[in-house]
Motif scaffolding. Sequence first.
Motif, mmCIF file in Angstrom:
data_model
loop_
_atom_site.group_PDB
_atom_site.id
_atom_site.type_symbol
_atom_site.label_atom_id
_atom_site.label_comp_id
_atom_site.label_asym_id
_atom_site.label_seq_id
_atom_site.Cartn_x
_atom_site.Cartn_y
_atom_site.Cartn_z
ATOM 1 N N GLU A 240 23.474 -3.623 -12.186
ATOM 2 C CA GLU A 240 22.126 -3.692 -11.626
ATOM 3 C C GLU A 240 21.223 -2.828 -12.502
ATOM 4 O O GLU A 240 21.554 -1.674 -12.785
ATOM 5 N N GLY A 241 20.118 -3.374 -12.943
ATOM 6 C CA GLY A 241 19.246 -2.583 -13.816
ATOM 7 C C GLY A 241 17.875 -3.181 -13.967
ATOM 8 O O GLY A 241 17.551 -4.210 -13.371
ATOM 9 N N ALA A 242 17.055 -2.521 -14.799
ATOM 10 C CA ALA A 242 15.693 -2.966 -15.117
ATOM 11 C C ALA A 242 14.916 -3.290 -13.852
ATOM 12 O O ALA A 242 14.483 -4.413 -13.633
ATOM 13 N N ILE A 243 14.707 -2.274 -13.008
ATOM 14 C CA ILE A 243 14.128 -2.523 -11.697
ATOM 15 C C ILE A 243 12.613 -2.379 -11.696
ATOM 16 O O ILE A 243 12.016 -1.770 -12.593
ATOM 17 N N THR A 244 12.002 -2.945 -10.684
ATOM 18 C CA THR A 244 10.597 -2.709 -10.370
ATOM 19 C C THR A 244 10.505 -2.464 -8.871
ATOM 20 O O THR A 244 11.245 -3.056 -8.087
ATOM 21 N N LEU A 245 9.621 -1.571 -8.504
ATOM 22 C CA LEU A 245 9.476 -1.160 -7.111
ATOM 23 C C LEU A 245 8.233 -1.814 -6.530
ATOM 24 O O LEU A 245 7.171 -1.829 -7.162
ATOM 25 N N SER A 246 8.347 -2.369 -5.324
ATOM 26 C CA SER A 246 7.187 -2.982 -4.685
ATOM 27 C C SER A 246 6.118 -1.918 -4.432
ATOM 28 O O SER A 246 6.438 -0.723 -4.328
ATOM 29 N N PRO A 247 4.861 -2.313 -4.333
ATOM 30 C CA PRO A 247 3.788 -1.330 -4.171
ATOM 31 C C PRO A 247 3.979 -0.391 -2.984
ATOM 32 O O PRO A 247 3.622 0.775 -3.048
ATOM 33 N N ASP A 248 4.563 -0.905 -1.899
ATOM 34 C CA ASP A 248 4.750 -0.082 -0.709
ATOM 35 C C ASP A 248 6.122 0.575 -0.651
ATOM 36 O O ASP A 248 6.440 1.305 0.297
ATOM 37 N N GLY A 249 6.965 0.315 -1.660
ATOM 38 C CA GLY A 249 8.294 0.913 -1.698
ATOM 39 C C GLY A 249 9.283 0.285 -0.733
ATOM 40 O O GLY A 249 10.390 0.793 -0.552
ATOM 41 N N ASN A 250 8.924 -0.858 -0.131
ATOM 42 C CA ASN A 250 9.792 -1.483 0.870
ATOM 43 C C ASN A 250 10.826 -2.429 0.263
ATOM 44 O O ASN A 250 11.726 -2.884 0.966
ATOM 45 N N ALA A 480 7.629 2.208 7.716
ATOM 46 C CA ALA A 480 9.081 2.260 7.882
ATOM 47 C C ALA A 480 9.455 2.392 9.359
ATOM 48 O O ALA A 480 8.785 3.093 10.124
ATOM 49 N N ALA A 481 10.543 1.722 9.738
ATOM 50 C CA ALA A 481 10.942 1.683 11.146
ATOM 51 C C ALA A 481 11.331 3.064 11.678
ATOM 52 O O ALA A 481 10.936 3.452 12.775
ATOM 53 N N LYS A 482 12.089 3.819 10.918
ATOM 54 C CA LYS A 482 12.582 5.107 11.409
ATOM 55 C C LYS A 482 11.537 6.210 11.355
ATOM 56 O O LYS A 482 11.414 7.017 12.272
ATOM 57 N N SER A 483 10.780 6.244 10.283
ATOM 58 C CA SER A 483 9.840 7.353 10.079
ATOM 59 C C SER A 483 8.395 7.005 10.375
ATOM 60 O O SER A 483 7.564 7.897 10.568
ATOM 61 N N GLY A 484 8.076 5.710 10.382
ATOM 62 C CA GLY A 484 6.693 5.299 10.560
ATOM 63 C C GLY A 484 5.842 5.512 9.317
ATOM 64 O O GLY A 484 4.633 5.255 9.330
ATOM 65 N N GLN A 485 6.446 5.945 8.217
ATOM 66 C CA GLN A 485 5.683 6.289 7.025
ATOM 67 C C GLN A 485 5.355 5.053 6.178
ATOM 68 O O GLN A 485 6.069 4.057 6.201
ATOM 69 N N PHE A 486 4.273 5.166 5.422
ATOM 70 C CA PHE A 486 3.874 4.098 4.506
ATOM 71 C C PHE A 486 3.232 4.727 3.276
ATOM 72 O O PHE A 486 2.734 5.859 3.310
ATOM 73 N N LEU A 487 3.248 3.986 2.181
ATOM 74 C CA LEU A 487 2.687 4.447 0.918
ATOM 75 C C LEU A 487 2.315 3.231 0.093
ATOM 76 O O LEU A 487 3.166 2.402 -0.229
ATOM 77 N N VAL A 488 1.037 3.110 -0.256
ATOM 78 C CA VAL A 488 0.583 1.982 -1.070
ATOM 79 C C VAL A 488 -0.480 2.451 -2.064
ATOM 80 O O VAL A 488 -1.272 3.342 -1.768
ATOM 81 N N PRO A 489 -0.490 1.874 -3.270
ATOM 82 C CA PRO A 489 -1.557 2.198 -4.221
ATOM 83 C C PRO A 489 -2.874 1.569 -3.788
ATOM 84 O O PRO A 489 -2.897 0.524 -3.136
#
Length: 625
Positions: A240-250, A480-489
Amino acid sequence: MTLKKISFFLSLFIALSFVLKGQDDQQKTQVNPEARQYYYEANKYQAQRAYKKVATLAKKAIKADSSFKEAYMLLGTAFNKRNKLKKEKSVYQNLIKKQPEYPGSYYNLGKVHMQLKNYDKAKQKFQKFVNFPNAPNQYKEYAEKNIKKAKFRLKAMQNPLPFDPKNAGGNINTSAGEYWPVLTADANTLFFTRKIIEDSTSFGMRRFNEDIFYSKKNQDGTWRKAQHAEGHVNSKNYNEGAITLSPDGNYILFTGCQWPDGLGRCDIYLSKYKNGTWTEPENLGRPLNSSAKETQPSISYDGRTLYFASDRKGTTGKLDIWKSKRKPNGEWGEPENLRVINTSGVDQSPFIHPDNQTLYFSSKKRLGMGGTDLFYTKKDSVTSKFKEPKNLGYPINTQDNEISIFITADATTAFVASKMEGGYGNYDIYHFKLPEKIRPKPITYLKGKVYNAVTKEPLKADFELLNLKTNELAVKSHSAAKSGQFLVPVQSDHNYALNVNKAGFMFFSDHLPVKPYDSTKPYIRDIPLQPIQKGKKVVLRNIFFELDSYKLKGKSKTELQKLAKFLSNNPGVSIEIRGHTDYQGSKNYNRKLSKKRAKEVYHYLINQGSIKADRLTYKGYGEKE
């Protein structure tokens, strides 16, 4: 064997090096028989790649006949194959002294100077070769290309960019090899690929496995000990390699090669982050993946465009950069070749910055410092098409291979993988301050937590950011279900409507006034969702009216449509629409104006057709509340 036959044999083994000239010239060459015999024997060892033996015999041939230019050329090639470039250079210099009118020595000497980074001398030697009237055209073309390269590299080295790379440290890097770094929008979590060396096989060969790791940043800016990505994203038997992360990290997208469910040699896979762990990877399928190779994905900040490298049908070179747009139903569309970027060589490692305007990539064919260089291109402000790419410059690019780059959302810091001296033994991850002239547009991010306003428990809720000017969806995600946290550019130069909703709760409305923009200050929003209860109110912060008027502005429709949808999904809810004004004007005037504004909203909702009038009332409160 005649010299003509020897010349042809030699040309098979000296790729892009100057070989013997035509038959007429060779027939005029008088060669000592002893020298010719040594030369013949040297060619036999050349076929076996025994270059040390080739050099010994070529030297004997030259000693027997000091004017035997073919022996000099063979000796130079033998030194080149053993990476003894200074000795190779000396061979051609000696030949020039003996036979200054022989063009091949200038050509090969130019090549050596290029490898030694003596670009000014290389340019001179190639120019001397081009000026020979009897120089073969096929070599002239290559020499002229090298003159351009030498000029470019001289100029780049005379105008170096500030470059002070820092190793990410022993909590990230090991002797095994770490590469393909990506970060979350707040730059506090780093994901990367690590090559894990495993036990030797029964055949005496060492195996390796590529897995995805991550690390969190400490308050002092250092990185914690890297860990395996949790859950099922890493497999035991595949890479598994060369990854990209979604804007919200989900979710993450990554490359998987030779997987059982693969459509081609390498495919792009997706893994979602649920309940604190990564799910079983899913092949994205056709038309994104094909029977060829799809690799190195990079997703745009809005999650609607995916860039990747592929050698699929329609590729113009050995490996091209492609893009696919997500359809309204969530499926990926037919990929499109980015022809303005791609060459006849290898173009790969696309990285689209969160500004959604600047694309970075690597290319081997374009004019550069040597090997594979990093380039960038920006979208045209009118056509939205990518413009002609530019080289990132020296010393970010070197004579070695620079493969990929990642740049933080605030546009200040770049992350690369390199084997530069002083590392841990293989590819290490480095970071450096990105020079301003090659930076993308900086963007900030929205970060926070969604929670129950009554119980304070974290909630998984859907939220959207909408561009108030264009009425277009900028970001759609969930906490996020457990923490309720979110992060988006969040892109600059726009104002946004923020809407958050969850079944059983009042929807939440806010306004992000990104203008004037400050990339150093993120938006922190903890969002309390109110359970649907009698007497509770919601402030609609994205309803706008013309100045001193009750006429709705067009950018208000997004918010009103969200309100209409909320009412349709909750048929038991009735609301009072309360209009307000600022403190300008008399209290009586403001009360009347606010009532007209509330009435305007009332009529808009009624006209949607799905909401009965008896569920709505309206009232003007002027500047009160």
